[in-house]
Design an enzyme around this catalytic site. Structure first.
Site, PDB file in Angstrom:
ATOM      1  N   LYS A 116       0.826  -1.216   0.000  1.00  0.00           N
ATOM      2  CA  LYS A 116       0.000   0.000   0.000  1.00  0.00           C
ATOM      3  C   LYS A 116       0.859   1.265   0.000  1.00  0.00           C
ATOM      4  CE  LYS A 116      -4.512  -1.478   1.513  1.00  0.00           C
ATOM      5  NZ  LYS A 116      -5.652  -1.259   2.392  1.00  0.00           N
ATOM      6  N   LYS A 198      -4.342 -11.714  -6.798  1.00  0.00           N
ATOM      7  CA  LYS A 198      -5.625 -11.973  -6.138  1.00  0.00           C
ATOM      8  C   LYS A 198      -6.714 -11.032  -6.669  1.00  0.00           C
ATOM      9  CE  LYS A 198      -5.878  -8.964  -2.165  1.00  0.00           C
ATOM     10  NZ  LYS A 198      -6.211  -8.670  -0.827  1.00  0.00           N
ATOM     11  N   LYS A 201     -10.846  -5.586  -4.806  1.00  0.00           N
ATOM     12  CA  LYS A 201     -11.845  -4.542  -5.029  1.00  0.00           C
ATOM     13  C   LYS A 201     -11.218  -3.341  -5.723  1.00  0.00           C
ATOM     14  CE  LYS A 201     -12.915  -5.187  -0.195  1.00  0.00           C
ATOM     15  NZ  LYS A 201     -13.451  -4.713   1.053  1.00  0.00           N
TER      16      LYS A 201
HETATM   17  P1  TYM Z   1     -10.667  -6.912   3.455  1.00  0.00           P
HETATM   18  O1  TYM Z   1     -11.780  -5.957   3.654  1.00  0.00           O
HETATM   19  O2  TYM Z   1      -9.630  -6.564   2.439  1.00  0.00           O
HETATM   20  O3  TYM Z   1     -11.231  -8.330   3.040  1.00  0.00           O
HETATM   21  C1  TYM Z   1     -12.253  -8.983   3.799  1.00  0.00           C
HETATM   22  C2  TYM Z   1     -11.996 -10.477   3.798  1.00  0.00           C
HETATM   23  O4  TYM Z   1     -11.983 -10.996   2.461  1.00  0.00           O
HETATM   24  C3  TYM Z   1     -10.801 -11.790   2.267  1.00  0.00           C
HETATM   25  N1  TYM Z   1     -10.387 -11.664   0.850  1.00  0.00           N
HETATM   26  C4  TYM Z   1     -10.214 -12.715   0.008  1.00  0.00           C
HETATM   27  N2  TYM Z   1     -10.370 -14.022   0.181  1.00  0.00           N
HETATM   28  C5  TYM Z   1     -10.130 -14.825  -0.893  1.00  0.00           C
HETATM   29  N3  TYM Z   1      -9.770 -14.359  -2.122  1.00  0.00           N
HETATM   30  C6  TYM Z   1      -9.598 -13.029  -2.343  1.00  0.00           C
HETATM   31  N4  TYM Z   1      -9.251 -12.586  -3.556  1.00  0.00           N
HETATM   32  C7  TYM Z   1      -9.822 -12.126  -1.242  1.00  0.00           C
HETATM   33  N5  TYM Z   1      -9.766 -10.773  -1.096  1.00  0.00           N
HETATM   34  C8  TYM Z   1     -10.096 -10.510   0.187  1.00  0.00           C
HETATM   35  C9  TYM Z   1      -9.783 -11.162   3.213  1.00  0.00           C
HETATM   36  O5  TYM Z   1      -8.759 -12.071   3.527  1.00  0.00           O
HETATM   37  C10 TYM Z   1     -10.637 -10.837   4.415  1.00  0.00           C
HETATM   38  O6  TYM Z   1     -10.784 -11.971   5.243  1.00  0.00           O
HETATM   39  N6  TYM Z   1      -7.792  -5.925   7.413  1.00  0.00           N
HETATM   40  C11 TYM Z   1      -8.964  -6.660   6.947  1.00  0.00           C
HETATM   41  C12 TYM Z   1     -10.240  -6.248   7.691  1.00  0.00           C
HETATM   42  C13 TYM Z   1     -10.154  -6.414   9.164  1.00  0.00           C
HETATM   43  C14 TYM Z   1     -10.152  -7.634   9.881  1.00  0.00           C
HETATM   44  C15 TYM Z   1     -10.128  -7.265  11.264  1.00  0.00           C
HETATM   45  C16 TYM Z   1     -10.212  -8.977   9.483  1.00  0.00           C
HETATM   46  C17 TYM Z   1     -10.103  -5.390  10.074  1.00  0.00           C
HETATM   47  N7  TYM Z   1     -10.085  -5.907  11.342  1.00  0.00           N
HETATM   48  C18 TYM Z   1     -10.131  -8.258  12.252  1.00  0.00           C
HETATM   49  C19 TYM Z   1     -10.211  -9.950  10.483  1.00  0.00           C
HETATM   50  C20 TYM Z   1     -10.172  -9.587  11.857  1.00  0.00           C
HETATM   51  C21 TYM Z   1      -9.172  -6.344   5.484  1.00  0.00           C
HETATM   52  O7  TYM Z   1      -8.770  -5.336   4.985  1.00  0.00           O
HETATM   53  O8  TYM Z   1      -9.978  -7.253   4.842  1.00  0.00           O
END
Ligand code: TYM
Length: 333
Positions: A116, A198, A201
């Site tokens: 990032k 991957k 979004k």
């Molecule tokens: P975020 O918002 O980017 O993504 C949410 C969840 O989706 C999963 N994910 C994927 N899984 C499979 N294939 C993909 N291409 C893919 N893209 C995203 C992510 O692994 C995630 O589980 N930092 C975290 C949000 C967060 C969080 C937390 C998660 C904040 N606090 C506490 C767990 C526990 C994030 O940005 O996820």
């Protein structure tokens, strides 16, 4: 009584755009599955979203929309704790405390921080650096046994465990050490245009990712244009990243094994398979999309559910925060 014996689960998702099929298969679907056997808390991570500049109106709209999506995947606000992170002040409070138990070097090693920082070179803010500490606070406040995530968040869970272990080492047992829960299929759904990356979004190419609110027509178009290879056999193999990705999406949506898929599509071309994957995805998303449209028409109900979720989250998390503050030695009056 029954629910007291259940193990705890916590996870969160950023509201920055409509979740992709990757978010859905990698995480959200497991959230719903786990909600019957575990005591679950699930959050819309809006505080994490501002590590990158957000348009104020959009952030508000997207946070409400993400909350509606969580309800539309079938989470019951009575049974699970469904809430918005910024509504529960314990998260930022614990994050500050944990900052003081996190080493600069370990935060600097985070792959997502490095990525990032490159992508947003004009805004490498301290929040971006401390992002995993806030995530550790999100998790540790609820003392969960499992954290359902996609493979890309594994490193962040590891740092949360390290911080917890360090704190427990100094002050005695305070935090439960959480385990990642990563599904067998679909832990890393790949881009439809570049299957070595991957699905994300934030991808600039709209054909690279499927949003969970895409119409059936859009879904068919995107899968039809998915990048594959010059071979024409539907089979799982090391050099077939595009087909492997489509097979894993198909398997996640239909429950079929790779062997079954290979047998069913033997003698058929990629065109037929791509269409079958699109149809499986459309069917998988149909109930969610219907539920979402219905919920978005009732803003008052959504607000009431968010307030209810925040109240429950505050109660659970305050206990951990109090315990932590006492151990550190704050003067509590
Ligand atoms: P975020 O918002 O980017 O993504 C949410 C969840 O989706 C999963 N994910 C994927 N899984 C499979 N294939 C993909 N291409 C893919 N893209 C995203 C992510 O692994 C995630 O589980 N930092 C975290 C949000 C967060 C969080 C937390 C998660 C904040 N606090 C506490 C767990 C526990 C994030 O940005 O996820």
């Amino acid at each position: 009584m029954e629910s007291q014996k259940k193990q705890r689960v916590l996870s969160a998702i950023q509201p920055t755009s409509v979740p992709t099929l990757g978010n859905y298969i990698g995480a959200l679907r497991n959230w719903k599955k786990m909600s019957t056997d575990y005591d679950c808390a699930y959050a819309v991570a809006d505080l994490h979203a501002i590590t990158v500049r957000q348009d104020p109106k959009e952030l508000k709209r997207q946070s409400m929309q993400m909350f509606a999506i969580l309800m539309a995947i079938g989470l019951d606000p009575e049974k699970s704790v469904v809430f918005v992170q910024s509504h529960v002040e314990t998260h930022t409070q614990l994050a500050w405390l944990l900052n003081c138990y996190t080493q600069f070097g370990e935060a600097a090693r985070m792959t997502q921080f490095k990525e990032k920082s490159q992508k947003h070179a004009d805004n490498i803010n301290v929040g971006l650096f401390a992002y995993p500490v806030l995530m550790a606070a999100d998790i540790l406040l609820y003392q969960p046994h499992y954290v359902p995530i996609g493979a890309d968040q594994k490193q962040h869970l590891e740092i949360a465990r390290n911080i917890a272990e360090r704190f427990n080492g100094i002050y005695g047992n305070t935090f439960t050490l959480p385990e990642p829960f990563i599904g067998e299929v679909g832990a890393r759904v790949m881009s439809l245009q570049d299957p070595t990356r991957k699905m994300s979004k934030s991808d600039a190419n709209p054909k690279a990712s499927v949003s969970i609110l895409d119409t059936p027509d859009m879904i068919v178009k995107k899968f039809k244009s998915a990048v594959t290879d010059s071979d024409s056999f539907v089979r799982y193999a090391e050099d077939k990243a595009g087909i492997n990705n489509l097979m894993s999406i198909f398997s996640a949506c239909t429950g079929q094994s790779y062997e079954q898929i290979e047998a069913d599509f033997s003698g058929k071309g990629y065109g037929d398979f791509k269409l079958a994957v699109a149809e499986a995805v459309i069917e998988e998303l149909r109930p969610l999309q219907a539920g979402f449209d219905h919920l978005m028409k009732d803003g008052a109900y959504l607000k009431q559910c968010a307030q209810f979720g925040a109240q429950k989250a505050r109660k659970i998390s305050q206990r951990t925060l109090d315990k932590c503050m006492k151990k550190i030695g704050f003067w509590i009056v």
